[in-house]
Every structure is written in C-alpha cells, then in structure tokens.
Design a protein around this motif. Structure first.
Motif, PDB file in Angstrom:
ATOM      1  N   UNK A 146      -4.207  -8.659  -0.128  1.00 50.73           N
ATOM      2  CA  UNK A 146      -6.212  -9.247   0.339  1.00 50.73           C
ATOM      3  C   UNK A 146      -6.657  -8.327   0.321  1.00 50.73           C
ATOM      4  N   UNK A 147      -6.983  -6.593   0.401  1.00 54.01           N
ATOM      5  CA  UNK A 147      -7.963  -5.782  -0.084  1.00 54.01           C
ATOM      6  C   UNK A 147      -7.780  -5.209  -0.829  1.00 54.01           C
ATOM      7  N   UNK A 148      -6.643  -5.412  -2.043  1.00 60.17           N
ATOM      8  CA  UNK A 148      -6.351  -5.094  -3.681  1.00 60.17           C
ATOM      9  C   UNK A 148      -7.446  -6.706  -4.065  1.00 60.17           C
ATOM     10  N   UNK A 171       0.991   1.225  -9.627  1.00 66.66           N
ATOM     11  CA  UNK A 171       1.010   2.505  -9.481  1.00 66.66           C
ATOM     12  C   UNK A 171       1.006   2.761  -8.582  1.00 66.66           C
ATOM     13  N   UNK A 172      -0.206   2.994  -7.569  1.00 64.44           N
ATOM     14  CA  UNK A 172      -0.528   3.891  -6.802  1.00 64.44           C
ATOM     15  C   UNK A 172      -0.120   3.647  -5.587  1.00 64.44           C
ATOM     16  N   UNK A 173       0.110   2.029  -5.333  1.00 63.74           N
ATOM     17  CA  UNK A 173       1.091   1.555  -4.378  1.00 63.74           C
ATOM     18  C   UNK A 173       2.512   1.458  -4.502  1.00 63.74           C
ATOM     19  N   UNK A 174       2.831   1.444  -5.084  1.00 65.05           N
ATOM     20  CA  UNK A 174       4.566   1.492  -5.687  1.00 65.05           C
ATOM     21  C   UNK A 174       5.199   3.300  -5.564  1.00 65.05           C
ATOM     22  N   UNK A 223       2.966  -5.075  -6.046  1.00 65.39           N
ATOM     23  CA  UNK A 223       3.847  -5.531  -6.521  1.00 65.39           C
ATOM     24  C   UNK A 223       3.778  -6.959  -6.534  1.00 65.39           C
ATOM     25  N   UNK A 224       3.313  -7.557  -6.663  1.00 57.07           N
ATOM     26  CA  UNK A 224       3.082  -9.346  -6.857  1.00 57.07           C
ATOM     27  C   UNK A 224       2.169  -9.259  -7.369  1.00 57.07           C
ATOM     28  N   UNK A 225       0.666  -8.699  -7.479  1.00 52.31           N
ATOM     29  CA  UNK A 225      -0.665  -8.981  -8.055  1.00 52.31           C
ATOM     30  C   UNK A 225       0.211  -8.863  -9.444  1.00 52.31           C
TER      31      UNK A 225
END
Length: 303
Positions: free
Chosen positions: A54-56, A82-85, A99-101
C-alpha cells in the motif's frame, strides 16, 4: 529494526559493488529510492520492516497526480521492486511486498531519425569543412560524426575509445558498453578514412601528456568529454532542414534504422548496438514501418 537511512547506505553499496550497473542507472535507482523513502517519512514509517504494498502504491499514485510520465512511473516501479527484492533477501523484509506490483506500461516514444539523404548531406558538409579549413578540430569533428553514424555507438563508448581499439586490418572498433560488456563494431570506408585522417594528420598536433591512449581529444589535449561530442553533433546537424536539435543518440537511432531498412536482420543490429534484449532493438522496426507509411502517403496517388 532497521532505519531507512542505514538500509539506504547498504543498498547503495550493493548497487555499486555487486550489480555492476552503469553510473547513470545507479543514479536513477537511488533517486527513485530517495523519493520513496521521503514519502515513507511523511507516512510516519521509519522502519524498513513496516513497508507494505500500500505504501508503494500510494507513492506511485502520488507521482501520477503530480504529472509523472508513464515511462517514469514504470521505471520507478522497477526500481522499488529491485529494492524490496534485495531487502527481503537481506532479511529486512519478511516477504517481498513489491513482487506483486504491476509495472505501469509506458508509451514508447519512437526516436527521431535522419533520412538517408540528410545523413549523407551532413557527412558531405563535414568533409567540405575539412577541405576548406584543414584544421585539426575540423578533422576530429568529421571523424566523430562519421564514426557515430557508421557504428551506432553510444556517446560514452566513443569517448572511451583508445588507440588500441581501432583495427585497421578488419576495419572495426572495440567498445566497452553497458555493464562493461565489450563488443566489436564494423566501420564503413568513409568512417575509417575520416578516423585515419584525424589520427595520423591531426591528433598529433593536439596531443599532450594528458592524452594518454585516447582516440578523441578535446582542444586542450585531454580525452574528449560527452558534452563536447554532443556540441559537435548538434552543430553538424543544425543546418539540415526540418531536423530538430539532434545529438549523438539521434545518430545511433539513425544508424539502426538505416541498417534495418537496408536489409540487416534484428539480431545483427542488436549485436551492433549492444542491446541486452532483442525487444529494445525491435523499436526500430516500428520506426521503419512509420517511415515507410509516410513515404507511401506522400508518393502514391491513391494513398
């Protein structure tokens, strides 16, 4: 608990040391991350582990409201994924929330290209200038434009050329592209002739102890910089009728388009341009189709 600031520092080191990305790409990724982290601070989020999808999405939505182009939003979505991965792999996040974005599909802008006639006119005018002026820099400028158009090389690759990278036996140059990938590009007769004229008859008079092994030099003898090359190309193409301000990348686009129009296959053009993905090269097939349609409408009585 991991502060946003400390994680940002570690992530920067990761991009610089492990991913082997270009300086331009790293700067873009870090700029996107900086914007996202500022958004999180406004949301009172100060711990990486608290980041949610939700933040993204709210950050991207905020960018869209401010008028962000779809291509920019698309790149920012890729940056954050890339950052969250990475953050998940390092244990800062329990699961990869990015990943689901979905990546917003950007509109592909077809690059402006020269016509074959305009390209020939530009090269002829440079050769005429060399004949009239007979100065070292006129020979250099002619060689720069000829090599860029013949090879489709990036401006950074041209600036990085060393004397050992020119092979006169095979009429090729060796360039260092993105991610330090080396490739060899063939040059045609006019480009080799202009390059040889510069190297043998003009470069020695410009060279200093700062020149080292650089092929192209600035007026003070050091390795030429990208800004100077752009200025050279702008001025060389400025007299062409109907051509907007076009720089080295326009010559790269033109080279690719003219290769395809001349019958070269996509894989060959991909190799020459140094594209990692064939999909990137395929944009030039659309350019060629558009040019074909335009010519048809202008020339056919029943168009």
């Amino acid at each position: 608990m991991s502060s946003l600031e400390s994680v940002q520092v570690e992530y920067t080191r990761y991009l610089e040391k492990e991913r082997n990305l270009s300086e331009h790409t790293i700067r873009a990724y870090l700029g996107d991350l900086e914007g996202f982290l500022q958004h999180l601070e406004k949301q009172k989020v100060d711990d990486v582990a608290s980041i949610t999808i939700a933040h993204i999405r709210s950050w991207l939505a905020n960018q869209q409201v401010k008028g962000g182009a779809r291509t920019t939003l698309s790149r920012r979505a890729v940056s954050i994924r890339l950052f969250t991965k990475w953050a998940t792999k390092k244990g800062y996040l329990n699961k990869d929330v990015g990943a689901t974005l979905a990546t917003p599909k950007g509109h592909r802008t077809l690059p402006e290209v020269l016509s074959v006639v305009d390209a020939s006119t530009a090269m002829d005018s440079l050769a005429t200038r060399v004949a009239e002026e007979e100065t070292p820099l006129s020979k250099r400028d002619c060689a720069i434009v000829e090599v860029l158009y013949a090879s489709g090389a990036r401006v950074s690759e041209l600036c990085g050329l060393d004397l050992d990278d020119v092979d006169y036996n095979r009429n090729t140059i060796r360039v260092l592209g993105k991610a330090n990938k080396e490739r060899t590009i063939p040059l045609g007769g006019p480009a080799i002739k202009a390059l040889n004229d510069w190297l043998k008859n003009a470069r020695p008079s410009v060279a200093t102890d700062k020149s080292a092994r650089a092929v192209f030099l600035g007026s003070r003898g050091g390795r030429i910089d990208q800004r100077t090359v752009r200025t050279v190309v702008y001025e060389a193409l400025s007299a062409l009728e109907g051509v907007e301000r076009m720089g080295p990348h326009g010559l790269r686009h033109s080279a690719a388009t003219h290769l395809l129009e001349g019958g070269a296959d996509l894989r060959t053009v991909q190799e020459i341009l140094g594209h990692a993905s064939l999909a990137t090269t395929q944009i030039y097939t659309h350019v060629s189709t558009e040019r074909l349609q335009k010519a048809f409408k202008q020339a056919h009585p029943r168009a």
